[in-house]
Design a protein around this motif. Sequence first.
Motif, short mmCIF file in Angstrom:
data_model
loop_
_atom_site.label_atom_id
_atom_site.label_comp_id
_atom_site.label_asym_id
_atom_site.label_seq_id
_atom_site.Cartn_x
_atom_site.Cartn_y
_atom_site.Cartn_z
N MET A 1 0.83 -1.20 0.00
CA MET A 1 0.00 0.00 0.00
C MET A 1 0.86 1.25 0.00
O MET A 1 1.83 1.35 0.76
CB MET A 1 -0.93 0.01 1.22
N LEU A 2 0.52 2.17 -0.86
CA LEU A 2 1.19 3.47 -0.88
C LEU A 2 0.64 4.33 0.25
O LEU A 2 -0.54 4.23 0.59
CB LEU A 2 0.94 4.17 -2.22
N TYR A 3 1.48 5.18 0.80
CA TYR A 3 1.05 6.08 1.86
C TYR A 3 1.43 7.51 1.51
O TYR A 3 2.44 7.74 0.83
CB TYR A 3 1.65 5.68 3.21
N LYS A 4 0.64 8.44 1.98
CA LYS A 4 0.91 9.85 1.76
C LYS A 4 1.06 10.54 3.12
O LYS A 4 0.36 10.24 4.07
CB LYS A 4 -0.25 10.51 0.99
N ASP A 5 1.99 11.48 3.17
CA ASP A 5 2.22 12.23 4.40
C ASP A 5 1.17 13.32 4.56
O ASP A 5 0.86 14.05 3.62
CB ASP A 5 3.61 12.88 4.37
N PHE A 6 0.63 13.41 5.75
CA PHE A 6 -0.31 14.48 6.07
C PHE A 6 -0.08 14.89 7.52
O PHE A 6 -0.39 14.15 8.45
CB PHE A 6 -1.77 14.03 5.89
N GLN A 7 0.54 16.04 7.69
CA GLN A 7 0.79 16.60 9.02
C GLN A 7 1.44 15.57 9.96
O GLN A 7 1.03 15.40 11.11
CB GLN A 7 -0.51 17.14 9.62
N TYR A 42 -10.02 -7.30 5.22
CA TYR A 42 -9.03 -7.37 4.14
C TYR A 42 -8.32 -6.02 3.98
O TYR A 42 -7.10 -5.97 3.77
CB TYR A 42 -9.71 -7.76 2.83
N ALA A 43 -9.08 -4.94 4.07
CA ALA A 43 -8.49 -3.61 3.96
C ALA A 43 -7.46 -3.38 5.05
O ALA A 43 -6.33 -2.93 4.78
CB ALA A 43 -9.58 -2.54 4.02
N MET A 44 -7.81 -3.71 6.29
CA MET A 44 -6.89 -3.52 7.41
C MET A 44 -5.64 -4.38 7.25
O MET A 44 -4.52 -3.93 7.51
CB MET A 44 -7.59 -3.83 8.73
N GLN A 45 -5.82 -5.59 6.82
CA GLN A 45 -4.69 -6.51 6.66
C GLN A 45 -3.75 -6.09 5.53
O GLN A 45 -2.58 -6.48 5.52
CB GLN A 45 -5.19 -7.94 6.40
N ASN A 46 -4.28 -5.32 4.58
CA ASN A 46 -3.48 -4.95 3.41
C ASN A 46 -3.16 -3.46 3.35
O ASN A 46 -2.90 -2.92 2.28
CB ASN A 46 -4.19 -5.40 2.14
N GLY A 47 -3.18 -2.82 4.52
CA GLY A 47 -2.61 -1.49 4.62
C GLY A 47 -3.55 -0.31 4.49
O GLY A 47 -3.11 0.84 4.63
N VAL A 48 -4.84 -0.54 4.21
CA VAL A 48 -5.77 0.59 4.17
C VAL A 48 -6.04 1.04 5.60
O VAL A 48 -6.42 0.23 6.45
CB VAL A 48 -7.10 0.19 3.48
N ASN A 49 -5.84 2.31 5.87
CA ASN A 49 -6.08 2.80 7.23
C ASN A 49 -7.04 3.99 7.28
O ASN A 49 -7.26 4.57 8.34
CB ASN A 49 -4.76 3.16 7.93
N PHE A 78 -6.47 3.04 12.73
CA PHE A 78 -7.22 3.53 11.57
C PHE A 78 -7.61 4.98 11.76
O PHE A 78 -7.66 5.50 12.88
CB PHE A 78 -8.48 2.67 11.33
N PHE A 79 -7.89 5.63 10.64
CA PHE A 79 -8.39 7.00 10.62
C PHE A 79 -9.84 6.95 10.15
O PHE A 79 -10.15 6.34 9.13
CB PHE A 79 -7.57 7.87 9.66
N LEU A 80 -10.71 7.61 10.90
CA LEU A 80 -12.14 7.59 10.58
C LEU A 80 -12.61 9.00 10.24
O LEU A 80 -12.33 9.96 10.97
CB LEU A 80 -12.94 7.05 11.77
N ALA A 81 -13.34 9.10 9.14
CA ALA A 81 -13.88 10.38 8.69
C ALA A 81 -15.40 10.31 8.62
O ALA A 81 -15.96 9.32 8.18
CB ALA A 81 -13.33 10.74 7.32
N SER A 82 -16.06 11.38 9.07
CA SER A 82 -17.48 11.55 8.84
C SER A 82 -17.75 13.02 8.55
O SER A 82 -16.80 13.83 8.49
CB SER A 82 -18.32 11.04 10.01
#
Length: 376
Positions: A1-7, A42-49, A78-82
Amino acid sequence: MLYKDFQGEKLSALGLGSMRLPTTDGNDAHIDKEATAQMVEYAMQNGVNYFDTAWGYHEGNSELVMGELLQKYPRDSFFLASKFPGYDLANMDKVETIFEKQLEKCRVSYFDFYLFHNVCELNVNQYLDPKYGILDYLLRQKENGRIRHLGFSVHGSYDVCKRFLEAYGKHMEFCQIQLNYMDYDFQNAKAKLQLLAEYNIPVWVMEPLRGGKLAKLPAHDAERLASFRPQESVPGWAFRFLQSFPSVTVTLSGMSNLEQLQENIAIFSTDKPVNAEEKQALFEIASHLVNKSALPCTACRYCTTHCPQGLNIPYLLELYNEHIVTGGGFLAPMALSAMPDDKQPSSCIGCRSCEAVCPQQIKISEALADFAEKLQ
C-alpha cells in the motif's frame, strides 16, 4: 500500500468509502454486514487505514455498521472520517445534536477527519451564516480533541468553492472534490485543483471512477489504452491518472464487494502516474464520452440576450449536460433547487428566440423541455 504524508501522519493513498457497501435484497438501507466485515478485515490486513462514512449513507446505517466493525481494531490503527450533513437544510441548526449522535453511532470518542458535507449552491449561504454557528461549534470540537482535522467536500461550482474558501479557508485542512479524467474539464475540477493549491490545501478525491462510468470503456478506447500499458486494467487507468497529481493525498473508492477492493488495493501497491501522452489519450477518451451525449454549448451567452424569461440558458444547459452524461444523479437537481421557480427549465416558453442566435444551432427549447420532464 502506498502512503501519503499528512501533518506527520501516514495515510493510505486508497481510502475505503462506505457509500456503496454491499447490500441485501437490493435495499440500500440493508447493508450486508458479513460481506462488509470481510472487506474491512481485508483492507486492514493490506494497509488501508482510512475509512470514510457519513450521516446519510445507506439511509443512515453506514455510520452504524462501520462503527460496529471497526470496534475490533485498535483505535490508533485507523483513521475515521465523517461529515456534517448540510446537504439537508433542515439540519443546519442541529450541528451539536447530529455530531454527538455521530460519535455514538460510530462508537468513537473523536473523528480523525470531519467535513462540511457537500458544499454547493443549495447550502453555501447557510453554511456561511453565523446564526447557525456550525464553524464555531466544529472548531470548539477540534480544540477539545473530538475532531483532529477539519475540512470540507464540495460538489458545487468553482465560484461556490471560492466563496467558501474566502470565508473559512484559513480553518480548512483538506478538501474533498470530484476528480477523474472525465470531470477534469467537464466539471472544471482543474480550476478547483488550482484554487486549492493557492490555499495550500491538500486534496481528497471522491468519484475516481465517476460512479463506475470509467470502470468499463468502449472496446476501442480500452484497446487504445492497452497499447500503452498492456497489463493495466481499465479502472487502473483512472487511479493512475490521480497518481499524477502531487496534491492528491487520499483517493476514496466506494467499493461494493471484496473483488473490487482487492483489485484497487493491488493498483495502489505501486505508484505509476500517467505520462503526458497517456494523459492526453485519457482526455480524448473523456471528451468522446461527454460529447457523445452532451450539447455543444460554449457559453457565448448570445441566447440570454434574447430570452424573454431571463433564463440563464448556458448554466441550465451545463446542468442538463451533467444530468444527461451522468444518467441522472443528484448534482443537477441539487443546483436547481437553489434557483428561483421562475428560472427553472420549466419556465422556458418555447419561443425559440434563443435558437435564432445560437452559433452552435442547439435546439435549446427542446433540451429545456426534456430537462424539465426528466426532473419530474
